[in-house]
Scaffold this active site. Sequence first.
Site, PDB file in Angstrom:
ATOM      1  N   ASP A 137      25.952 -10.306  78.215  1.00 28.02           N
ATOM      2  CA  ASP A 137      25.192 -10.756  77.049  1.00 28.02           C
ATOM      3  C   ASP A 137      24.065  -9.817  76.641  1.00 28.02           C
ATOM      4  O   ASP A 137      23.109 -10.260  76.011  1.00 28.02           O
ATOM      5  CB  ASP A 137      24.541 -12.106  77.381  1.00 28.02           C
ATOM      6  CG  ASP A 137      25.107 -13.234  76.532  1.00 28.02           C
ATOM      7  OD1 ASP A 137      26.045 -12.981  75.775  1.00 28.02           O
ATOM      8  OD2 ASP A 137      24.598 -14.356  76.634  1.00 28.02           O
ATOM      9  N   CYS A 196      43.984 -31.720  67.643  1.00 32.21           N
ATOM     10  CA  CYS A 196      42.693 -32.286  68.033  1.00 32.21           C
ATOM     11  C   CYS A 196      41.550 -31.693  67.200  1.00 32.21           C
ATOM     12  O   CYS A 196      41.473 -30.483  67.003  1.00 32.21           O
ATOM     13  CB  CYS A 196      42.434 -32.004  69.514  1.00 32.21           C
ATOM     14  SG  CYS A 196      40.832 -32.609  70.105  1.00 32.21           S
ATOM     15  N   CYS A 203      30.409 -32.780  65.791  1.00 35.24           N
ATOM     16  CA  CYS A 203      29.248 -31.953  65.458  1.00 35.24           C
ATOM     17  C   CYS A 203      28.382 -32.657  64.413  1.00 35.24           C
ATOM     18  O   CYS A 203      28.813 -32.844  63.268  1.00 35.24           O
ATOM     19  CB  CYS A 203      29.695 -30.591  64.925  1.00 35.24           C
ATOM     20  SG  CYS A 203      28.310 -29.506  64.497  1.00 35.24           S
TER      21      CYS A 203
END
Length: 317
Positions: A137, A196, A203
Site C-alpha cells: 500500500d 447477488c 451500501c
Amino acid sequence: MPVQSLIKDQLSQFIKDEAIKLGFADCGISKAEHLPENETYMEEWLKNGNNGEMGYLEKNKEKRYNPTLLVEGAKSVISVLLNYYPESVITDDDNNYKISKYAYGIDYHYLIKEKLKILNDLIIEKSGTHNSRLFVDSAPVLDRAWAHKSGLGFIGKNTMLINKKMGSFFFIGHIITDLELAYHNNTPLKNFCGSCTRCIDACPTKAIKNNYIDARKCISYLTIEYHGELENQNKEEFKNWIFGCDICQDVCPWNRFSKPHNEPLFKPSESLLKMRKNDWESMDKIKFNLLFKGAAVKRTRYKGLKRNIDFLSKTDL
C-alpha cells in the site's frame, strides 16, 4: 519437463510454502507485465472524478499499470494475503461508534513489510541475489489486480478481492522481482457474485455502482481520505462508522467462510473493546494517542477522527 521449468516450479512452490509458514493465508505468482485492461478501467474511473480528493492516484500512473517500470527487469509479481478477520468484534449497538476491522490492531503496513522482508531473504538464500522491491500500500501498485491475476481470488461487485475459501477480510502485499518463476494460468478467476447484489443494496450511501466505487460517496473515503467538512452528508447514512466501513463486506455471502486470524498484533485492545459513545465523544488527544499507538487509525489523526465523531454526535436542531 525441461530442467529450467523444473527449477522454476520448485522455487515457486518453495516461495508459496514459506509464505504460509510466515503466517500469510495464501500466496500466488503472476508474470510482471503491462495491464492494459486495468489501465483502461482506472483511467475511465479517474476521468469521472470517482477518486475524490485522492490525487495521489493520478500520479505515477505508468508505473501503476506496468510493474517493470517500478523494478528494473521485473519478471514476476509474488502476491500474498494476510487475514485480519477478528475473533472479537467491537460492540455494534446504538451506544457505540465503529471502526473498520482492519484497524483494530497495529498498522498492517509494518507487519506485512516485515514478513515480506523475511520471505525475500529466504528467496535470496534459495536462489541467490535478485533485484526486488516489497510493496504494501505504499507505491503505485494495483494490489487487487495482481492478486486476481495470480489466482488468489476474484473481483466482486463491491470491487473487493474475494477468495473463495476465506472471503475478503485480508490485506494484500507483493514482492516484485526480476526472478522468472512459474505463473498462475493466464485466465484469472471469473466473477462468482452471480445475481447477488447484497453489497450494492446494503451500501447506505449508494457508493457501489456497476462494479466500481464512487469514492465521493463511500463512508470509508469520507471518514479517512476526505479532509473537508461533513455537514452536507446525511449522518444517518454513516451508521455510526467513524473510521472506515465494513458494510459491503459484512453482508457478502462469501465472508461466511471468514475465520479469525491468529495474529496477536491485530487483536483489539481491551481499552478499545470497552469504548462507548461517551468515551469516544470525550476522548482527548492524549487518550487518542494511547488508544491507537502504532495503529492504522493514526492515518486520519486526532483531528480527523474528532471531526467524524463530532459530526455523528451533533444533535439536530
